[in-house]
Design an enzyme around this catalytic site. Structure first.
Site, PDB file in Angstrom:
ATOM      1  N   HIS A 529       0.847  -1.190   0.000  1.00 14.22           N
ATOM      2  CA  HIS A 529       0.000   0.000   0.000  1.00 14.22           C
ATOM      3  C   HIS A 529       0.885   1.243   0.000  1.00 14.22           C
ATOM      4  CE1 HIS A 529      -3.558   2.374   0.576  1.00 14.22           C
ATOM      5  NE2 HIS A 529      -3.127   2.859   1.740  1.00 14.22           N
ATOM      6  N   ASP A 546      -3.714   8.960   3.639  1.00 11.32           N
ATOM      7  CA  ASP A 546      -3.920   7.537   3.337  1.00 11.32           C
ATOM      8  C   ASP A 546      -5.260   7.410   2.617  1.00 11.32           C
ATOM      9  OD1 ASP A 546      -4.084   4.816   3.154  1.00 11.32           O
ATOM     10  OD2 ASP A 546      -3.731   4.419   5.285  1.00 11.32           O
ATOM     11  N   CYS A 599      -3.954   2.931  -5.073  1.00  9.72           N
ATOM     12  CA  CYS A 599      -3.344   3.637  -3.945  1.00  9.72           C
ATOM     13  C   CYS A 599      -2.156   4.493  -4.405  1.00  9.72           C
ATOM     14  CB  CYS A 599      -2.905   2.656  -2.879  1.00  9.72           C
ATOM     15  SG  CYS A 599      -1.800   1.358  -3.489  1.00  9.72           S
TER      16      CYS A 599
END
Length: 640
Positions: A529, A546, A599
């Site tokens: 990630h 995030d 991501c």
């Protein structure tokens, strides 16, 4: 011996019916007899009932209940002295003794029996008349020598029915708990309800195999009222069972004795187990004749309801395969009515609850609208009061707001520039199959091959080369006028700093002064990630971004500690941390990815918006556009 002694003392062949208070004697027949066929014929003959001046006449078989076909006696039964067509009848003489009314079919020598017994047996006549009683077994002629020598005299006794009633119902002999009529009625009703319920559920007919222990008086009345139907059933079942009932004369119609089914059944069971005949008594209102009841066979369970003609009462001995009539559906009409009423009420209640919920929702909606209107009214009033002193500057403020709106429109147009057809062709050409090691772009001491560009196609994960190349393009754009100065660290920087400490990355900023720029971009890789940390020296903040809504305050503390150590190492002074804030953006504050592959794109676009001092206004729907746009920007080493 006088008459009193005759009534009290008995020989071995005498049997005294204690319940009746009368003594009956039986005498052994002569040794000579007739063939066995005549015996069977005489036993099966119907015994007629004579009425005349006498009070009553009785007939009786001479075979004991303990008789079995394999029993052989030296002394034949007295039935052998009767012809096949003879019928034995007995009348009562004026002095109370029993006499033989049957004409003698022949003379034969007679001999007294060695042992005498009273033999009682249940018979049912084919003519359907009342059962009769037989006292002696050797009356084959008008008067025998033995009878003349030993006349039979009944012992004086009170009323037959009264003595029977007192002897059978006396509490001294049998102590049992008597249930009240209410209890018996409740028990019978509960049993009937359960039987009808089983019949409704299974669809089968359920009959009571035997009567209940306590028979309700109400059911007895029903049986007495239906005496004709009971008589018909007796006639139909005449070949299967036989039972006799002894009744008694009553001094008045109100002195009739009543026996419950429980006492009769228990007395019958006791007599069967002991091998003695069972005697039951009942009174008739209009017929004063006596009846004797004895079981037919121990292994058979007969059921018969016997009554005399013209009688108003009936005594139930046993019930055999009683056919209970089909229950009427009207019994459950009340319950069905309750169910129907309940269903109607439930439907109305549900409808009422639904309307209540609708009204509540409407009221809540109106309340929210009212609160919003009140908030707007309060804000408008506050703004109005604040603008009153600045009334002359209102036109200037309006003009500024107009310019801001126009500027925002131009910014929005610049934020998502359109991809032309030429750009689209070039992008498709890059995604076509070719040499994967072919270098498509080279800058910032970085090389981008076709293999690296393929990570921007569809839903592939971005690799380190693409992210590092894009960060260097952001740094290059920050050199232009109107953009804050930016320095971006390599994608391996944070991992090295976290695992190896400051000494491992000390030489990474040998030629760069990190304190001289406005923004530091730190890509953070968490295995699978991508995230982004931003150090803003202008606002004294370290913010963590995030796209999955994660919180990582530890990363912010590590970066703050790095700044302290970097200041001591490069500037030889302590880094002032007063006023610095550490943030982790929440999922409601920034756009979130809706798949598991974008991501890296989100981290790059976060950095793009931050380095332009623009709000983050993209969404997941813009990701395909940003992928194509990034391909073109990397190929041309220029940001749009």
């Amino acid at each position: 011996m006088d008459d009193t002694a005759d009534g009290v003392k008995m020989d071995a062949g005498e049997v005294t019916l204690v319940n009746h208070g009368s003594t009956f004697r039986t005498h052994r027949p002569p040794q000579s007899g007739f063939p066995e066929e005549q015996l069977l014929l005489s036993d099966q003959q119907s015994l007629p009932f004579r009425q005349g001046t006498l009070d009553g006449s009785f007939t009786c078989s001479t075979r004991s209940p303990a008789y079995r076909p394999d029993y052989h006696s030296d002394n034949p039964s007295s039935d052998s002295f009767l012809g096949s067509g003879d019928v034995r009848t007995f009348g009562q003489s004026a002095n109370g003794q029993w006499r033989n009314s049957t004409p003698a079919s022949g003379s034969a020598p007679q001999k007294p029996r060695n042992s005498r017994s009273l033999c009682l047996e249940t018979r049912k006549t084919s003519s359907g008349l009342s059962n009769t009683f037989v006292g002696k077994s050797n009356h084959h002629c008008h008067m025998s020598a033995y009878e003349k020598s030993f006349p039979i005299k009944p012992a004086p006794s009170p009323s037959w029915s009264g003595s029977c009633r007192r002897s059978l119902l006396s509490p001294k002999k049998t102590q049992r708990r008597h249930f009240s009529t209410a209890e018996e009625t409740v028990q019978e009703e509960e049993k009937e309800i359960y039987r009808q319920l089983l019949q409704m559920v299974t669809g089968k007919q359920f009959c009571v195999a035997k009567p209940t222990t306590h028979f309700p008086l109400r059911l007895s009345r029903c049986l007495s009222s239906n005496k004709n139907s009971l008589k018909d059933s007796l006639l139909r079942n005449g070949n299967s069972c036989a039972s006799h009932v002894i009744g008694s004369d009553t001094s008045s119609s109100g002195s009739a004795s009543i026996l419950t089914a429980q006492e009769q059944l228990s007395h019958s069971a006791h007599s069967l187990s002991s091998g003695t005949p069972d005697v039951a008594f009942g009174s008739k209102d209009s017929d004063p004749h006596h009846h004797l009841a004895a079981p037919h066979q121990p292994n058979s369970l007969p059921a018969s309801n016997t009554q005399s003609e013209g009688s108003d009462s009936v005594i139930l001995l046993k019930v055999k395969e009683s056919q209970t009539p089909a229950s009427s559906p009207t019994f459950f009409q009340a319950e069905l009515w309750i169910k129907e009423l309940t269903s109607v009420y439930d439907s109305r209640a549900r409808e009422r609850l639904r309307r209540i919920e609708e009204q509540k929702a409407l009221a809540l909606q109106l309340q929210n609208q009212r609160l919003q209107e009140q908030e707007h009214a309060v804000l408008d009033s506050v703004e109005l009061h604040l603008r009153v002193p600045l009334e002359k500057e209102i036109p200037v403020t309006a003009a500024q707001e107009t310019r801001k709106k126009s500027h925002q429109l131009t910014d929005s147009e610049d934020e998502f520039p359109e991809i032309t057809e030429e750009m689209e062709k070039e992008i498709k050409n890059v995604f076509r199959n070719g040499n994967q090691d072919e270098v498509l772009s080279e800058a910032f001491r970085l090389t981008i091959t076709r293999k690296d560009i393929q990570t921007l196609n569809h839903l592939n994960w971005l690799n380190d080369e693409i992210i590092n190349f894009y960060m260097n393009m952001l740094m290059e754009r920050s050199k232009e006028k109107g953009f804050p100065s930016v320095h971006a660290f390599n994608t391996f920087f944070f991992t090295k700093l976290k695992t190896a400490g400051y000494q491992a990355v000390k030489r990474w900023t040998k030629k760069v002064d990190v304190f001289s720029v406005d923004i530091l971009l730190v890509p953070i890789h968490l295995g699978v990630h991508w995230c982004l940390a931003v150090v803003d020296f202008r606002r004294k903040s370290i913010t963590y971004y995030d796209s999955m809504g994660g919180i990582n305050n530890e990363a912010c503390r590590i970066l703050l500690q790095y700044l302290k150590q970097e200041s001591v190492d490069k500037k030889r002074k302590e880094f002032d941390t007063n006023g610095w804030q550490l943030f982790s953006k929440k999922s409601q504050e920034i756009p979130q990815q809706m798949n598991g592959s974008d991501c890296g794109m989100f981290a790059c676009k976060y950095a793009d918006c931050i380095t332009k001092d623009r709000p983050i206004n993209f969404t997941q729907q813009h990701m395909p556009y940003f992928r194509k746009r990034m391909v073109w920007e990397i190929l041309h080493r220029k940001l749009l």
